[in-house]
Design a protein around this motif. Structure first.
Motif, PDB file in Angstrom:
ATOM      1  N   THR A  77     -15.216  13.234  12.383  1.00 35.91           N
ATOM      2  CA  THR A  77     -15.275  12.814  13.874  1.00 35.91           C
ATOM      3  C   THR A  77     -16.752  12.711  14.627  1.00 35.91           C
ATOM      4  N   PHE A  78     -17.803  13.570  14.156  1.00 38.25           N
ATOM      5  CA  PHE A  78     -19.028  13.519  14.451  1.00 38.25           C
ATOM      6  C   PHE A  78     -19.552  12.318  13.947  1.00 38.25           C
ATOM      7  N   ASN A  79     -19.232  11.940  12.937  1.00 39.43           N
ATOM      8  CA  ASN A  79     -20.015  10.655  12.180  1.00 39.43           C
ATOM      9  C   ASN A  79     -19.311   9.224  13.072  1.00 39.43           C
ATOM     10  N   GLN A  80     -18.277   9.572  13.365  1.00 34.81           N
ATOM     11  CA  GLN A  80     -17.876   8.223  14.214  1.00 34.81           C
ATOM     12  C   GLN A  80     -18.041   8.220  15.701  1.00 34.81           C
ATOM     13  N   HIS A  81     -18.360   9.394  16.224  1.00 37.24           N
ATOM     14  CA  HIS A  81     -19.021   9.350  17.521  1.00 37.24           C
ATOM     15  C   HIS A  81     -20.168  10.160  17.659  1.00 37.24           C
ATOM     16  N   PRO A  82     -21.374   9.709  17.011  1.00 34.74           N
ATOM     17  CA  PRO A  82     -22.684  10.380  17.028  1.00 34.74           C
ATOM     18  C   PRO A  82     -22.946  10.668  18.304  1.00 34.74           C
ATOM     19  N   ASP A  83     -22.773  10.061  19.285  1.00 36.58           N
ATOM     20  CA  ASP A  83     -23.454  10.235  20.633  1.00 36.58           C
ATOM     21  C   ASP A  83     -22.556  11.089  21.659  1.00 36.58           C
ATOM     22  N   GLN A  84     -21.198  11.369  20.996  1.00 38.82           N
ATOM     23  CA  GLN A  84     -20.428  12.150  21.935  1.00 38.82           C
ATOM     24  C   GLN A  84     -20.869  13.710  21.576  1.00 38.82           C
ATOM     25  N   PHE A  86     -18.956  17.280  21.948  1.00 39.05           N
ATOM     26  CA  PHE A  86     -17.779  17.998  21.549  1.00 39.05           C
ATOM     27  C   PHE A  86     -17.599  19.639  21.787  1.00 39.05           C
ATOM     28  N   GLN A 129     -22.965  18.186  19.100  1.00 39.96           N
ATOM     29  CA  GLN A 129     -23.343  16.770  18.850  1.00 39.96           C
ATOM     30  C   GLN A 129     -23.966  16.379  17.520  1.00 39.96           C
ATOM     31  N   LYS A 130     -23.861  15.373  16.875  1.00 37.65           N
ATOM     32  CA  LYS A 130     -24.536  14.985  15.688  1.00 37.65           C
ATOM     33  C   LYS A 130     -25.972  14.652  16.127  1.00 37.65           C
ATOM     34  N   THR A 132     -29.376  13.025  16.094  1.00 37.85           N
ATOM     35  CA  THR A 132     -29.662  11.456  15.342  1.00 37.85           C
ATOM     36  C   THR A 132     -30.619  11.312  14.952  1.00 37.85           C
TER      37      THR A 132
END
Length: 132
Positions: A77-84, A86, A129-130, A132
């Protein structure tokens, strides 16, 4: 036995019992601290096992246990939404995972471990958040 002797005996019993109560309270405090430390260590070991399973090369061993499937879903989920950003409970709701407090707390522990390892950042209290 007269009243003075009876009072003296009762006072002695009271003093002994009070001293024993202090000993037991100290023992309970020690055991409570030891239990908290042991549970924290256990949670850390479980998280480490999940991270090791995540980092293991494909085909290097048996399939990860079912609990790692949930862990993998969170990482994905973090990989698919790196800017979100949670919260742990948001991840559970998004991934249709149980939202009981114990399950969410396990995820919080995992998120904390991923943050300490540099995979995630924590832009706010309880938010992840992931990196970057």
């Amino acid at each position: 036995m007269n009243v003075t002797e009876l009072r003296g005996g009762l006072q002695a019993q009271h003093d002994e019992t009070a001293a024993r109560a202090v000993e037991l309270r100290d023992h309970v405090q020690h055991l409570t601290a030891a239990l908290a430390e042991t549970e924290a260590r256990l949670a850390g070991l479980a998280t480490t096992a999940k991270v090791v399973a995540e980092l293991a090369p494909a085909g290097s061993g048996p399939d990860p246990p079912e609990t790692n499937t949930a862990y993998q879903a969170i990482v994905n989920t973090f990989n698919q939404h790196p800017d979100q950003v949670f919260r742990a409970r948001d991840l559970h709701e998004l991934l249709d995972m149980p939202t009981d407090e114990a399950s969410v707390n396990i995820t919080r522990s995992c998120l904390g471990r991923l943050t300490r390892q540099g995979f995630l950042t924590q832009p706010g209290r309880g938010r992840y958040q992931k990196r970057t």
